[in-house]
Design a protein around this motif. Structure first.
Motif, PDB file in Angstrom:
ATOM      1  N   VAL A 208      14.535  48.363  -9.793  1.00 59.76           N
ATOM      2  CA  VAL A 208      15.350  48.305 -10.993  1.00 59.76           C
ATOM      3  C   VAL A 208      14.496  48.104 -12.230  1.00 59.76           C
ATOM      4  CG1 VAL A 208      17.193  47.035 -12.135  1.00 59.76           C
ATOM      5  CG2 VAL A 208      17.291  47.417  -9.678  1.00 59.76           C
ATOM      6  N   THR A 209      13.495  47.247 -12.147  1.00 60.76           N
ATOM      7  CA  THR A 209      12.626  47.005 -13.284  1.00 60.76           C
ATOM      8  C   THR A 209      11.180  47.040 -12.823  1.00 60.76           C
ATOM      9  OG1 THR A 209      12.737  44.622 -12.920  1.00 60.76           O
ATOM     10  CG2 THR A 209      14.336  45.572 -14.455  1.00 60.76           C
TER      11      THR A 209
ATOM     12  N   LEU B 103      21.180  39.288  -0.893  1.00 61.09           N
ATOM     13  CA  LEU B 103      21.648  40.660  -0.685  1.00 61.09           C
ATOM     14  C   LEU B 103      21.615  41.496  -1.955  1.00 61.09           C
ATOM     15  CD1 LEU B 103      24.707  40.432   1.749  1.00 61.09           C
ATOM     16  CD2 LEU B 103      22.629  41.747   2.082  1.00 61.09           C
ATOM     17  N   LYS B 104      21.355  40.876  -3.095  1.00 59.61           N
ATOM     18  CA  LYS B 104      21.441  41.581  -4.368  1.00 59.61           C
ATOM     19  C   LYS B 104      20.489  42.765  -4.450  1.00 59.61           C
ATOM     20  CE  LYS B 104      24.661  39.039  -6.179  1.00 59.61           C
ATOM     21  NZ  LYS B 104      26.008  39.616  -6.388  1.00 59.61           N
ATOM     22  N   GLN B 105      19.271  42.604  -3.954  1.00 60.89           N
ATOM     23  CA  GLN B 105      18.309  43.704  -4.006  1.00 60.89           C
ATOM     24  C   GLN B 105      18.775  44.878  -3.154  1.00 60.89           C
ATOM     25  OE1 GLN B 105      14.306  42.676  -2.926  1.00 60.89           O
ATOM     26  NE2 GLN B 105      13.463  44.639  -3.576  1.00 60.89           N
TER      27      GLN B 105
ATOM     28  N   ALA C 279      15.423  56.047  -1.147  1.00 61.96           N
ATOM     29  CA  ALA C 279      16.095  55.048  -1.967  1.00 61.96           C
ATOM     30  C   ALA C 279      15.861  53.655  -1.400  1.00 61.96           C
ATOM     31  CB  ALA C 279      17.588  55.337  -2.039  1.00 61.96           C
ATOM     32  N   ALA C 280      15.912  53.541  -0.070  1.00 60.02           N
ATOM     33  CA  ALA C 280      15.732  52.237   0.564  1.00 60.02           C
ATOM     34  C   ALA C 280      14.318  51.725   0.402  1.00 60.02           C
ATOM     35  CB  ALA C 280      16.069  52.334   2.043  1.00 60.02           C
TER      36      ALA C 280
ATOM     37  N   THR D 205      21.991  52.431  -6.436  1.00 57.83           N
ATOM     38  CA  THR D 205      21.111  53.412  -7.082  1.00 57.83           C
ATOM     39  C   THR D 205      21.144  54.734  -6.339  1.00 57.83           C
ATOM     40  OG1 THR D 205      19.606  51.711  -7.923  1.00 57.83           O
ATOM     41  CG2 THR D 205      18.714  53.927  -7.699  1.00 57.83           C
ATOM     42  N   TYR D 206      21.101  54.671  -5.010  1.00 57.01           N
ATOM     43  CA  TYR D 206      21.127  55.909  -4.240  1.00 57.01           C
ATOM     44  C   TYR D 206      22.452  56.653  -4.402  1.00 57.01           C
ATOM     45  CZ  TYR D 206      21.709  59.127  -0.430  1.00 57.01           C
ATOM     46  OH  TYR D 206      21.980  60.256   0.290  1.00 57.01           O
TER      47      TYR D 206
END
Length: 574
Positions: free
Chosen positions: A219-220, A137-139, A213-214, A146-147
């Motif tokens: 992130v990197t 679930l981290k992603q 956003a989805a 972020t959103y």
């Protein structure tokens, strides 16, 4: 608060429907009626018929059977998509209280956190997100945060939140973005610098909706992306944030702040042209260790343009990094061609001293047929270097130099006279008193020849305009700002409104530099590999005299100006 996140939650709920369905088949040792209600509810949620889904689920939440926690969860999900976030939270809290050991509790915390975010209760939302232990679930958590964090426009709130949740990367990146877009306060820039060194830089622009956003938040970046639709620019200046005294009007770092503030206005201008630039400020003085830390930060490769550093050793490290990663590097104020020697991706925004000498000699040839010149220079190293380069260029084209002399406060050693007058006189001086003194001396000795001087030999604020009315006085003025140029007045008004001071020359330089290179990056989709891709036209609206990299990696535009009785005008056309 933008409520478009429902689409994101809906996408995620479909995944949950699939995951939970098989589990529920086993758990349902219930009546046929309960099973039928549950199946109807799931189908209604898939069809976005959330009110009907709730009607089927409500009776199923009242027992303590195996199906009850699932009914709680989907009832809360239906409320969420109906934008009834308080009701959604109440049902999820009831689920937690009644079934604390439910194996899908991470999904509950995720939805509960989202419901808090939707009501602007970011701290409560974050507390629930931190309870999630499922690595799968981290992603999703990262995208969600972020959103929502990108919707926070209150800088102080972001700072308070980041202090409380100091290990949250998405929160740190949101704070960095907010500072870089809205603040030039020294303490804020220092905080941004510190966070950037720890967490890197935001990898994406602020999302326009939750759906984007989805679908696109990351992130990197595993590798440099040249077609991302925006450009990251690292500004590495000696801001000296720890030394700033707000009451001190004569700050040693004021020029760096002025350059950066000019760039911020250019960023706004570029945005109006559809070019998105993210500015990231780094406090880099003559400190090799600080530059080493930056180039070793994995996130630093996300930059498309490096501006600075302004000192030799940090600049050397930055240049090596730029070459290794195919990133453009620009020094905004240096006149040393050594910084770009054999460095294909390093550029000078200003003409080097050698370029100034070459272009000024070419102009001097048009002023007189007499191939003799006199050269005077001041006490600084820059003065003597420019004078020597000017002398070398004159000799190269067959001119003779009848007098080459260093002059100070006393000009009595000057030998020029009416009898021995040359074809022209060149003065290179950083002393603003030398220009007027030399002109008075020439008038006393009745020497009437063209005089070409560096603009630094005069004080434009203190010297009366009568000083500049000598018919044959020309000034080498790389930083010349034509106040009549379109856009100049608008820039000054905007700068004055935002900074409460009149813009300095450095502010104009920062504005033009980012405008030019930002447009070049956009025109070439971030892939600038040679100077042929750096072009400018008079119509592009620069406040200084523009850029020309057709012959080398230094700007070859060297303005030479003349006072026409009312204002200064460009005298040379090459």
């Amino acid at each position: 608060m933008n409520r478009n996140f429902a689409s994101h939650a809906g996408l995620k709920s479909c995944r949950f429907v699939f995951l939970l369905w098989a589990t529920v088949q086993v758990a349902m040792a219930q009546s046929d009626n309960a099973e039928r209600r549950y199946q109807y509810a799931v189908r209604f949620i898939q069809q976005k018929e959330y009110v009907k889904a709730k009607a089927e689920l409500k009776p199923l939440t009242e027992g303590r059977t195996g199906i009850a926690p699932y009914a709680h969860y989907y009832h809360a999900l239906a409320d969420f998509n109906l934008k009834r976030f308080s009701e959604s939270r109440m049902m999820l809290k009831q689920l937690i209280d009644r079934f604390p050991n439910w194996k899908k509790m991470d999904d509950v915390y995720y939805l509960l956190g989202a419901a808090y975010f939707e009501n602007g209760q970011f701290e409560e939302g974050l507390e629930n997100m931190t309870r999630i232990g499922d690595p799968n679930l981290k992603q999703d958590v990262s995208k969600l945060e972020t959103y929502y964090f990108s919707q926070i426009n209150d800088l102080n709130r972001l700072k308070v939140m980041q202090k409380e949740f100091s290990n949250n990367r998405e929160l740190a990146l949101a704070l960095i973005d907010q500072i870089q877009r809205t603040s030039t306060a020294p303490a804020d820039l220092e905080l941004s610098d510190r966070l950037t060194n720890r967490f890197g830089i935001p990898a994406i622009p602020r999302p326009a909706s939750a759906e984007t956003a989805a679908n696109s938040a990351t992130v990197t970046k595993p590798e440099k992306n040249r077609n991302k639709g925006y450009f990251n620019v690292a500004v590495m200046f000696p801001f000296r944030l720890n030394e700033i005294n707000p009451d001190d009007r004569a700050r040693s770092n004021q020029y760096a702040l002025d350059l950066y503030n000019g760039m911020k206005l250019a960023k706004t201008k570029l945005q109006s042209e559809g070019i998105t630039v993210n500015l990231f400020a780094y406090d880099v003085d003559n400190d090799v260790s600080k530059m080493t830390t930056l180039v070793n930060n994995p996130g630093f490769i996300q930059n498309d343009l490096l501006i600075g550093p302004l000192y030799a050793e940090p600049n050397r490290l930055a240049t090596e990094f730029a070459n290794q990663n195919n990133i453009l590097l620009v020094n905004p104020i240096s006149t040393s061609s050594e910084l770009i020697a054999n460095q294909p991706l390093a550029f000078l925004a200003s003409p080097s001293l050698n370029q100034q000498a070459v272009k000024t000699v070419a102009f001097a040839r048009t002023l007189s047929t007499l191939k003799k010149a006199t050269i005077y220079f001041g006490n600084s190293r820059k003065d003597s270097t420019l004078a020597a380069l000017y002398q070398a260029e004159l000799k190269r084209i067959g001119f003779s130099v009848v007098e080459f002399r260093k002059i100070g406060a006393d000009l009595e050693t000057v030998k020029v006279s009416e009898v021995s007058k040359p074809g022209h006189i060149f003065l290179a001086s950083s002393d603003e008193n030398t220009g007027p003194k030399l002109l008075r001396l020439l008038a006393q000795r009745k020497v009437e020849v063209p005089v070409i001087a560096t603009s630094s030999a005069f004080d434009f604020d203190k010297n009366p305009l009568s000083v500049f009315t000598k018919s044959d006085l020309y000034l080498v003025y790389p930083e010349f700002v034509d106040q009549q140029r379109p856009g100049s007045e608008e820039f000054e008004e905007q700068y004055l409104e935002q900074r409460n001071i009149i813009p300095s020359t450095y502010a104009y330089q920062g504005y033009d530099l980012l405008l030019f290179f930002g447009r070049a990056l956009a025109r070439n989709r971030g892939q600038i590999t040679n100077r042929a891709q750096l072009k400018t036209t008079p119509e592009e609206g620069y406040l200084l005299s523009g850029y020309d990299y057709s012959g080398s990696n230094e700007n070859q535009v060297v303005p030479i100006v003349k006072f026409d009785g009312t204002r200064f005008l460009i005298a040379n056309t090459f």
